[in-house]
Design a protein around this motif. Sequence first.
Motif, PDB file in Angstrom:
ATOM      1  N   ALA A   1      -1.309   1.166  12.512  1.00 48.54           N
ATOM      2  CA  ALA A   1      -0.716   2.513  12.496  1.00 48.54           C
ATOM      3  C   ALA A   1       0.786   2.441  12.195  1.00 48.54           C
ATOM      4  CB  ALA A   1      -0.961   3.205  13.833  1.00 48.54           C
ATOM      5  N   CYS A   2       1.479   1.520  12.861  1.00 50.87           N
ATOM      6  CA  CYS A   2       2.921   1.374  12.618  1.00 50.87           C
ATOM      7  C   CYS A   2       3.186   1.000  11.164  1.00 50.87           C
ATOM      8  CB  CYS A   2       3.522   0.318  13.540  1.00 50.87           C
ATOM      9  SG  CYS A   2       3.864   0.916  15.212  1.00 50.87           S
ATOM     10  N   ARG A   3       2.391   0.054  10.643  1.00 50.53           N
ATOM     11  CA  ARG A   3       2.602  -0.395   9.259  1.00 50.53           C
ATOM     12  C   ARG A   3       2.371   0.737   8.269  1.00 50.53           C
ATOM     13  NH1 ARG A   3      -0.808  -4.661  10.655  1.00 50.53           N
ATOM     14  NH2 ARG A   3      -2.263  -3.984   9.035  1.00 50.53           N
TER      15      ARG A   3
ATOM     16  N   CYS B   1       0.735   4.341  17.319  1.00 49.84           N
ATOM     17  CA  CYS B   1       0.888   2.901  17.577  1.00 49.84           C
ATOM     18  C   CYS B   1      -0.127   2.442  18.619  1.00 49.84           C
ATOM     19  CB  CYS B   1       2.306   2.598  18.070  1.00 49.84           C
ATOM     20  SG  CYS B   1       2.511   0.888  18.629  1.00 49.84           S
ATOM     21  N   GLU B   2      -0.786   1.304  18.317  1.00 49.16           N
ATOM     22  CA  GLU B   2      -1.842   0.803  19.205  1.00 49.16           C
ATOM     23  C   GLU B   2      -1.291   0.015  20.398  1.00 49.16           C
ATOM     24  OE1 GLU B   2      -4.235  -1.423  16.404  1.00 49.16           O
ATOM     25  OE2 GLU B   2      -4.372   0.369  15.129  1.00 49.16           O
ATOM     26  N   ASN B   3      -0.031  -0.366  20.307  1.00 49.21           N
ATOM     27  CA  ASN B   3       0.557  -1.182  21.390  1.00 49.21           C
ATOM     28  C   ASN B   3       1.848  -0.565  21.886  1.00 49.21           C
ATOM     29  OD1 ASN B   3      -1.411  -3.285  20.688  1.00 49.21           O
ATOM     30  ND2 ASN B   3      -0.111  -3.583  18.888  1.00 49.21           N
TER      31      ASN B   3
ATOM     32  N   THR C   1       7.519   1.695  20.003  1.00 50.37           N
ATOM     33  CA  THR C   1       6.340   1.285  19.240  1.00 50.37           C
ATOM     34  C   THR C   1       6.459  -0.187  18.881  1.00 50.37           C
ATOM     35  OG1 THR C   1       7.432   1.965  17.208  1.00 50.37           O
ATOM     36  CG2 THR C   1       6.008   3.585  18.276  1.00 50.37           C
ATOM     37  N   CYS C   2       5.321  -0.791  18.448  1.00 51.72           N
ATOM     38  CA  CYS C   2       5.334  -2.244  18.217  1.00 51.72           C
ATOM     39  C   CYS C   2       5.866  -2.617  16.836  1.00 51.72           C
ATOM     40  CB  CYS C   2       3.940  -2.819  18.442  1.00 51.72           C
ATOM     41  SG  CYS C   2       2.777  -2.517  17.090  1.00 51.72           S
ATOM     42  N   GLY C   3       5.725  -1.713  15.889  1.00 46.63           N
ATOM     43  CA  GLY C   3       6.219  -1.996  14.535  1.00 46.63           C
ATOM     44  C   GLY C   3       5.320  -2.918  13.742  1.00 46.63           C
ATOM     45  N   ALA C   4       4.202  -3.375  14.336  1.00 44.93           N
ATOM     46  CA  ALA C   4       3.375  -4.390  13.670  1.00 44.93           C
ATOM     47  C   ALA C   4       1.917  -3.984  13.506  1.00 44.93           C
ATOM     48  CB  ALA C   4       3.446  -5.698  14.451  1.00 44.93           C
ATOM     49  N   CYS C   5       1.428  -3.060  14.328  1.00 48.68           N
ATOM     50  CA  CYS C   5      -0.003  -2.700  14.260  1.00 48.68           C
ATOM     51  C   CYS C   5      -0.284  -1.910  12.980  1.00 48.68           C
ATOM     52  CB  CYS C   5      -0.410  -1.900  15.497  1.00 48.68           C
ATOM     53  SG  CYS C   5       0.232  -0.223  15.517  1.00 48.68           S
TER      54      CYS C   5
HETATM   55 ZN   LIG Z   1       2.357  -0.258  16.595  1.00 47.98          ZN
END
Ligand SMILES: [Zn+2]
Length: 340
Positions: free
Chosen positions: A96-98, A105-107, A90-94
């Motif tokens: 959903a992740c936040r 996760c969107e990315n 996962t990206c950890g920044a989008c």
């Molecule tokens: Zn994400």
Amino acid sequence: MRALTLIADRKLELVEVADPSPPAAGEVQIRIKAVALNHIDLWGFRGMAFAKRKLPLVAGAEAAGEIAEVGPGVTGFRPGDPVAMYGALTCGACKACREGRDNLCENVGGIMGFHIDGFARDLLNVPARLVIPVPPGVCARDAACAPIAFATVQHMLFDNAKLEPGETVLVHAGGSGIGTAAIMMAKAIGCTVITTVGDDGKAEKAKALGADYVINYRKDRFEGVVRRITGKKGVDVVFEHVGAETFNGSLLCLKRGGRLVTCGATSGPSVTLNLMQLFQQQYRIVGSFGASLRNIRESLAKMAAGMLPVIDCEVPLLDFQRGLSRLESRQVFGKIVVTF
Ligand SMILES: [Zn+2]
């Protein structure tokens, strides 16, 4: 080091590859101790036309290990710490992740062992934010069943189906990895559990695990038995993952306003849905895939408190494919774990 690599559909090869470079900033290096098998490994092994991926690909979607090395800037982990890993990049920044909804996760960079290289290798580097400490007393074999098997069930029953103490739940395929976990988790909060199995041997084991009622679906139509058990009222929640063979029967088992949560379609992906029934009975149908980092922490905490995964068998890395065949045959009760 060793890496178990899918080189073509249904063709796995154990190869020697170079060790990973030292972990970069924000990363840790993991020494893998155990990889647990899931149906997603089977999908990947058989080959899926629509999956975006490139072969060769290291297998293994669910794993536990220990910290081998800590990269610059990483705090909270030390070499030797037992850990489990999130199974997707996962990206950890989008958004959903936040918000802690990691499985939305969107990315997302892909699912480990399915779209991108997985865990069936001696060493790998991963972002430290996707690594979860394993509490004392939980062995690597059991911890390897947390990221997918336990966490998926935790997410399905509690985040998605909102299962409450005292409710009645129908758990399909009570002998499967997630089925066994679902029986234990629902019983632990005081639910009445009805489960289905495919043979009488599994029925005994499911009862021993805490299921209140066990239906051999090869002998009896489960819909009829569930209606009889519940005095025609139906259950509050159905835990689905069998798919085409059971889905409509599962809907018939629900009480008015009941919830069906599904994470699989082992027997086939397509069904015909009666929309009149759907809205008149005010069913809620929820799709569920994967879990959040929080769900993995919750799962490991349950293990530390004594709710251990049911292990069907352990196989060495060389026999990964034999483990997959066993999973495919459905002749399992609990999880198959590949040990290193
Ligand atoms: Zn994400």
